[in-house]
Design an enzyme around this catalytic site. Structure first.
Site, PDB file in Angstrom:
ATOM      1  N   MET A 218      25.837  41.242  34.160  1.00 40.72           N
ATOM      2  CA  MET A 218      25.160  41.571  33.044  1.00 40.72           C
ATOM      3  C   MET A 218      24.327  40.352  32.462  1.00 40.72           C
ATOM      4  O   MET A 218      24.172  40.466  31.316  1.00 40.72           O
ATOM      5  CB  MET A 218      26.415  41.965  32.166  1.00 40.72           C
ATOM      6  CG  MET A 218      27.111  43.372  32.444  1.00 40.72           C
ATOM      7  SD  MET A 218      27.793  44.064  31.172  1.00 40.72           S
ATOM      8  CE  MET A 218      28.760  43.178  30.242  1.00 40.72           C
TER       9      MET A 218
ATOM     10  N   HIS B  16      26.949  32.030  34.696  1.00 38.43           N
ATOM     11  CA  HIS B  16      27.670  30.842  34.802  1.00 38.43           C
ATOM     12  C   HIS B  16      27.846  30.531  36.129  1.00 38.43           C
ATOM     13  O   HIS B  16      27.616  31.199  36.954  1.00 38.43           O
ATOM     14  CB  HIS B  16      28.831  30.912  33.716  1.00 38.43           C
ATOM     15  CG  HIS B  16      29.624  32.110  34.016  1.00 38.43           C
ATOM     16  ND1 HIS B  16      30.293  32.372  35.085  1.00 38.43           N
ATOM     17  CD2 HIS B  16      29.751  33.272  33.143  1.00 38.43           C
ATOM     18  CE1 HIS B  16      30.954  33.338  34.964  1.00 38.43           C
ATOM     19  NE2 HIS B  16      30.671  34.085  34.033  1.00 38.43           N
TER      20      HIS B  16
ATOM     21  N   HIS C 117      29.189  33.523  38.417  1.00 32.17           N
ATOM     22  CA  HIS C 117      28.172  34.133  39.033  1.00 32.17           C
ATOM     23  C   HIS C 117      27.645  33.530  40.186  1.00 32.17           C
ATOM     24  O   HIS C 117      27.068  33.848  41.300  1.00 32.17           O
ATOM     25  CB  HIS C 117      27.014  34.475  38.053  1.00 32.17           C
ATOM     26  CG  HIS C 117      27.567  35.472  36.855  1.00 32.17           C
ATOM     27  ND1 HIS C 117      27.654  35.012  35.472  1.00 32.17           N
ATOM     28  CD2 HIS C 117      27.994  36.839  36.762  1.00 32.17           C
ATOM     29  CE1 HIS C 117      28.175  35.816  34.813  1.00 32.17           C
ATOM     30  NE2 HIS C 117      28.329  36.904  35.383  1.00 32.17           N
TER      31      HIS C 117
ATOM     32  N   GLN D  89      29.024  50.962  29.136  1.00 28.93           N
ATOM     33  CA  GLN D  89      30.583  50.152  29.544  1.00 28.93           C
ATOM     34  C   GLN D  89      31.055  49.828  28.284  1.00 28.93           C
ATOM     35  O   GLN D  89      32.379  48.899  28.341  1.00 28.93           O
ATOM     36  CB  GLN D  89      30.645  49.467  30.766  1.00 28.93           C
ATOM     37  CG  GLN D  89      29.783  48.154  30.446  1.00 28.93           C
ATOM     38  CD  GLN D  89      29.486  47.497  32.001  1.00 28.93           C
ATOM     39  OE1 GLN D  89      29.049  47.810  32.795  1.00 28.93           O
ATOM     40  NE2 GLN D  89      30.321  46.239  32.194  1.00 28.93           N
TER      41      GLN D  89
ATOM     42  N   GLY E 185      33.693  39.321  41.642  1.00 31.61           N
ATOM     43  CA  GLY E 185      34.595  38.203  41.132  1.00 31.61           C
ATOM     44  C   GLY E 185      36.004  38.864  40.967  1.00 31.61           C
ATOM     45  O   GLY E 185      36.316  39.897  40.464  1.00 31.61           O
ATOM     46  N   GLN E 186      36.976  38.153  41.547  1.00 29.53           N
ATOM     47  CA  GLN E 186      38.446  38.564  41.303  1.00 29.53           C
ATOM     48  C   GLN E 186      38.824  38.503  39.602  1.00 29.53           C
ATOM     49  O   GLN E 186      39.631  39.152  39.296  1.00 29.53           O
ATOM     50  CB  GLN E 186      39.363  37.554  42.067  1.00 29.53           C
ATOM     51  CG  GLN E 186      40.619  38.215  41.940  1.00 29.53           C
ATOM     52  CD  GLN E 186      41.810  37.155  42.285  1.00 29.53           C
ATOM     53  OE1 GLN E 186      41.834  36.445  43.338  1.00 29.53           O
ATOM     54  NE2 GLN E 186      42.907  37.152  41.456  1.00 29.53           N
TER      55      GLN E 186
ATOM     56  N   SER F  68      33.519  32.726  31.721  1.00 36.41           N
ATOM     57  CA  SER F  68      33.023  34.088  31.265  1.00 36.41           C
ATOM     58  C   SER F  68      32.072  33.853  30.249  1.00 36.41           C
ATOM     59  O   SER F  68      31.972  32.968  29.518  1.00 36.41           O
ATOM     60  CB  SER F  68      34.300  34.606  30.593  1.00 36.41           C
ATOM     61  OG  SER F  68      33.683  35.682  29.699  1.00 36.41           O
ATOM     62  N   SER F  69      31.117  35.004  30.447  1.00 36.30           N
ATOM     63  CA  SER F  69      29.884  34.933  29.556  1.00 36.30           C
ATOM     64  C   SER F  69      30.294  34.975  28.153  1.00 36.30           C
ATOM     65  O   SER F  69      29.396  34.431  27.186  1.00 36.30           O
ATOM     66  CB  SER F  69      28.860  36.105  29.847  1.00 36.30           C
ATOM     67  OG  SER F  69      28.421  36.110  31.130  1.00 36.30           O
ATOM     68  N   ARG F  70      31.366  35.556  27.976  1.00 35.63           N
ATOM     69  CA  ARG F  70      32.047  35.561  26.390  1.00 35.63           C
ATOM     70  C   ARG F  70      32.547  34.322  25.825  1.00 35.63           C
ATOM     71  O   ARG F  70      32.743  34.247  24.772  1.00 35.63           O
ATOM     72  CB  ARG F  70      32.753  36.657  26.319  1.00 35.63           C
ATOM     73  CG  ARG F  70      32.148  38.179  26.621  1.00 35.63           C
ATOM     74  CD  ARG F  70      33.408  39.387  26.261  1.00 35.63           C
ATOM     75  NE  ARG F  70      32.566  40.590  26.003  1.00 35.63           N
ATOM     76  CZ  ARG F  70      32.669  41.528  27.028  1.00 35.63           C
ATOM     77  NH1 ARG F  70      32.991  41.239  28.158  1.00 35.63           N
ATOM     78  NH2 ARG F  70      32.187  42.687  26.879  1.00 35.63           N
TER      79      ARG F  70
END
Ligand code: AMP
Length: 294
Positions: free
Chosen positions: A36, A40, A43, A67, A153-154, A195-197
């Site tokens: 998405m 980072h 990815h 989603q 990714g896990q 995480s992007s978040r």
């Protein structure tokens, strides 16, 4: 289609089909990484792994509206295509696929994919339509990118299991033949999963969020030292998380890693997945660890 530095940026399914067909004519295999965006090092690790194996590496960047639930962060999800192109280039990717919502969901394309049971627990219980959105968009992305292998990714363990089910049960030839490869979670040096978040987190939130990794680590350590009771393992995670009052726990579970099913006592040969979801202010974070029981 546009060419930026050495990267091709395509926005339509037809362009992807052309690019993939041309690469295959030259004998390349195709790896893809669905994302998405707001890329980072998590990815980038997937892109690097794909580049080591495949001549053509396609990274899709698509913030998939289906989603996200109605109260979720679709609008404010971070986006920066220029920066993402840079990350893809540096990690060895060859193509960015950045479709519009209309391209991915043309009028009339309303069918969705639902993987029963596993889509309905844990993340699926908290976010009821989430995994239908994920399974559907990944199937459509695979149709567009036609990869031999797709890298995940896990970090999103439940998602990887759902995608494996989706591929195994797909009647679409381009989707059914994709090899799904899952690679380890990349973390900041302090343990926080990338995480992007994470950009939503204040400095204090960021410090508070480290408790997730601590809780997973304590439970993993306990399991490795012979504690096989689900209840005891979960309690140790809850106790650790409770040391940071700003964290609201959605779930903190110890389950069987392949199926995410519960089991009162684990035994030799099992793989235990510890999964945590919390909210910290307006930000929701998930993480997990998997431990093989001797
Ligand atoms: P997203 O852009 O968050 O949808 O993630 C795209 C892909 O990158 C998914 O397969 C994720 O599991 C993977 N990913 C996200 N964060 C990480 C991470 N910290 N380490 C490894 N893979 C990740």
């Amino acid at each position: 289609m546009s060419i930026k530095r050495d990267i091709v940026v395509g926005t339509t399914v037809a362009e992807m089909h052309q690019i993939v067909a041309a690469a295959r004519l030259h004998g390349s295999t195709v790896g893809c990484i669905p994302t998405m965006g707001y890329l980072h090092d998590g990815h980038a690790s997937l892109i690097r792994a794909a580049s080591a194996k495949h001549g053509l590496v396609v990274v899709s960047i698509f913030v998939n509206p289906t989603q996200f639930g109605p109260q979720e962060d679709f609008e404010r999800y971070p986006r920066n295509l220029e920066r993402d192109i840079h990350v893809v280039t540096n990690a060895g990717g060859s193509v960015v696929f950045a479709p519009t919502v209309e391209e991915m969901y043309p009028t009339g394309a309303q069918s969705t994919i639902h993987i029963p049971h596993i889509s309905e627990i844990l993340e699926g219980a908290v976010r009821p339509t989430h995994f239908d959105g994920v399974a559907t968009v990944v199937s459509r992305l695979f149709e567009a990118m036609q990869p031999d292998e797709a890298f995940f990714g896990q970090k999103d363990l439940q998602q990887t299991l759902i995608i494996k089910h989706m591929v195994a049960s797909s009647s679409i030839p381009e989707v059914g033949k994709v090899t799904v490869t899952v690679l380890p979670t990349q973390r900041e040096p302090n343990g926080l999963a990338r995480s992007s978040r994470n950009v939503y987190l204040s400095v204090k939130d960021h410090d508070d969020a480290l408790v997730i990794y601590r809780a997973l680590s304590v439970a993993s350590h306990l399991a490795r030292s012979g504690e096989y009771s689900k209840k005891a393992l979960e309690q140790t995670m809850l106790n650790t998380l409770a040391t940071v009052p700003a964290v609201t726990v959605e779930y903190a579970v110890a389950v069987e890693a392949e199926t995410l099913q519960t089991k009162e006592f684990f035994q030799s040969g099992d793989e235990i997945a510890f999964l945590i979801a919390v909210t910290l202010g307006r930000t929701r974070l998930i993480d997990n660890m998997v431990v093989a029981v001797d």
